[in-house]
Design an enzyme around this catalytic site. Structure first.
Site, short mmCIF file in Angstrom:
data_model
loop_
_atom_site.label_atom_id
_atom_site.label_comp_id
_atom_site.label_asym_id
_atom_site.label_seq_id
_atom_site.Cartn_x
_atom_site.Cartn_y
_atom_site.Cartn_z
N GLU A 41 2.90 16.25 22.65
CA GLU A 41 3.99 15.32 22.91
C GLU A 41 3.74 13.97 22.26
OE1 GLU A 41 4.82 16.85 27.46
OE2 GLU A 41 4.37 14.75 27.06
N CYS A 83 4.00 6.46 20.92
CA CYS A 83 2.91 6.83 21.82
C CYS A 83 2.39 8.19 21.35
CB CYS A 83 3.43 6.91 23.26
SG CYS A 83 2.17 7.43 24.42
N CYS A 133 -6.19 18.05 28.19
CA CYS A 133 -7.19 17.00 28.45
C CYS A 133 -8.14 17.55 29.50
CB CYS A 133 -6.51 15.74 28.97
SG CYS A 133 -7.65 14.36 29.26
N CYS A 139 -7.38 13.82 35.72
CA CYS A 139 -6.81 12.78 36.57
C CYS A 139 -5.75 13.41 37.47
CB CYS A 139 -6.20 11.66 35.73
SG CYS A 139 -7.40 10.86 34.64
N CYS A 189 -1.78 13.38 36.68
CA CYS A 189 -1.40 13.59 35.28
C CYS A 189 -1.11 15.06 34.98
CB CYS A 189 -2.55 13.11 34.39
SG CYS A 189 -2.27 13.44 32.65
N CYS A 202 2.83 11.76 30.85
CA CYS A 202 2.39 12.51 29.68
C CYS A 202 2.06 13.94 30.07
CB CYS A 202 1.21 11.81 29.00
SG CYS A 202 -0.33 11.83 29.92
#
Ligand code: SF4
Length: 356
Positions: free
Chosen positions: A98, A111, A118, A122, A125, A341
């Site tokens: 993205e 961005c 990832c 977190c 997220c 995100c």
């Protein structure tokens, strides 16, 4: 040479000097690199066959040995006010990432994602739900910006870049630092160092290493709480790097670069938005070249976290300001475009991106 995909060299993986070496390696004069850069960046042309000031045989040779890795959007979605567009870009191996285009009064900001997925986990997220799939090459990050430029009218271009999409940039360190150098090339995207931001969840060795790179970029660090216990509950990486070490590393970054460090603070109702949290933040950041950016949390499906009400956001802001902290509240861009995100990619993986 770095940046080879399917045996071919991605031009977007190269600084100008590396591109000159690439052409030297082909037995060509160094100025060919400038010609190709003008086509790839200023003229937004990814097809060597159309680069009419190159000899025909060189165009053929380049088609066999290289490519311009401008990414193509496979889905996109704009906010109701039209100021934000989120893109899902397809990658050569079938993965997708993205990127977000934000239209500010002062220009266009991209961005950019630095990884597919990832591994930082977190809790608020969506990008991390499937873990880390792989790092992106520099060219795949640059290709997000050129991919967005290709969709803008010719007289407009992205003039700011934030490494704040999916992925932890300092977990893909070399590719991200090179991304910064490549997008800064005057003959390339020509994005000024001061218009580039790298956002990290707080990886101390990476921050200290970045401080020594001599880059004048803005460092943005996820704070989200002044206490280790709450940070750990939101961001597992905080178990490895206590908040005081993170802040100390940021002081070093500020000392080395002269740049103010931004601390991102997503206000979550009942988790990190109390008066005592504000007082602790002020104590922690006291005397540093710092700035706190309060973010009304973008809700993510399937998480327990809710954004603090607007009145609480205002109160938290006023408390910090009254204690001498430079503070802003981030303007809302994302609501309604799968703002957090990773949400668009996850929807797409479930088949939800069709027709957006
Ligand atoms: S917030 Fe950033 S670092 Fe944390 S899991 Fe999401 S993408 Fe990774």
């Amino acid at each position: 040479m770095l940046g080879i995909s399917d045996g071919k060299q991605d031009i977007l993986d190269l600084t100008l000097r590396e591109a000159e070496e690439f052409f030297e390696g082909l037995g060509e004069p160094r100025y060919r690199a400038r010609q190709v850069f003008r086509w790839a960046y200023a003229r937004r042309q990814a097809d060597f066959a159309a680069m009419s000031d190159l000899p025909a045989w060189l165009r053929e040779r380049l088609t066999e040995t290289a490519f311009v890795g401008t990414l193509r959007a496979v889905a996109q979605k704009s906010s109701r006010d039209g100021r934000t567009t989120k893109f899902l870009f397809g990658l050569a191996d079938g993965e997708a990432v993205e990127s977000v285009l934000m239209r500010h009064d002062y220009g266009y900001t991209a961005c950019v994602s630095s990884q597919v997925g990832c591994r930082m986990a977190c809790g608020f997220c969506a990008s991390t739900r499937g873990g880390l799939v792989r790092n992106l090459r520099t060219g795949e990050m640059v290709g997000q910006v050129t991919g967005i430029n290709a969709l803008l009218p010719a007289e407009h271009r992205v003039s700011r870049a934030v490494l704040m999409g999916s992925g932890e940039p300092l977990d893909n360190y070399e590719s991200c630092v090179k991304f910064i150098r490549v997008v800064n090339e005057p003959l390339g995207l020509n994005i000024g160092m001061r218009h580039i931001t790298l956002s990290t969840c707080g990886i101390v060795p990476g921050i200290l290493r970045l401080a020594r790179e001599g880059l004048q970029i803005t460092l943005s660090v996820s704070l989200h709480s002044p206490t280790d216990a709450v940070r750990r509950s939101l961001m597992p990486v905080a178990g490895k790097y206590p908040v005081r070490e993170v802040v100390r590393a940021c002081r070093e970054y500020g000392d080395a670069t002269g740049r103010r460090v931004t601390f991102e603070y997503a206000l979550i109702e009942g988790v990190n938005d109390s008066d005592s949290d504000a007082r602790e933040v002020a104590r922690l950041l006291n005397g540093g070249l710092f700035h706190v950016n309060i973010i009304p949390l973008n809700p993510v499906r399937g998480t327990p976290y809710r954004r603090s009400p607007p009145r609480r956001v205002k109160e938290f802001y006023v408390l910090l300001e009254n204690m001498g902290i430079a503070v802003t509240v981030r303007r809302e861009f994302g609501i309604g475009v799968d703002a957090a995100c990773g949400q668009l990619r996850r929807r797409s993986a479930r088949g939800g991106a069709d027709g957006m």
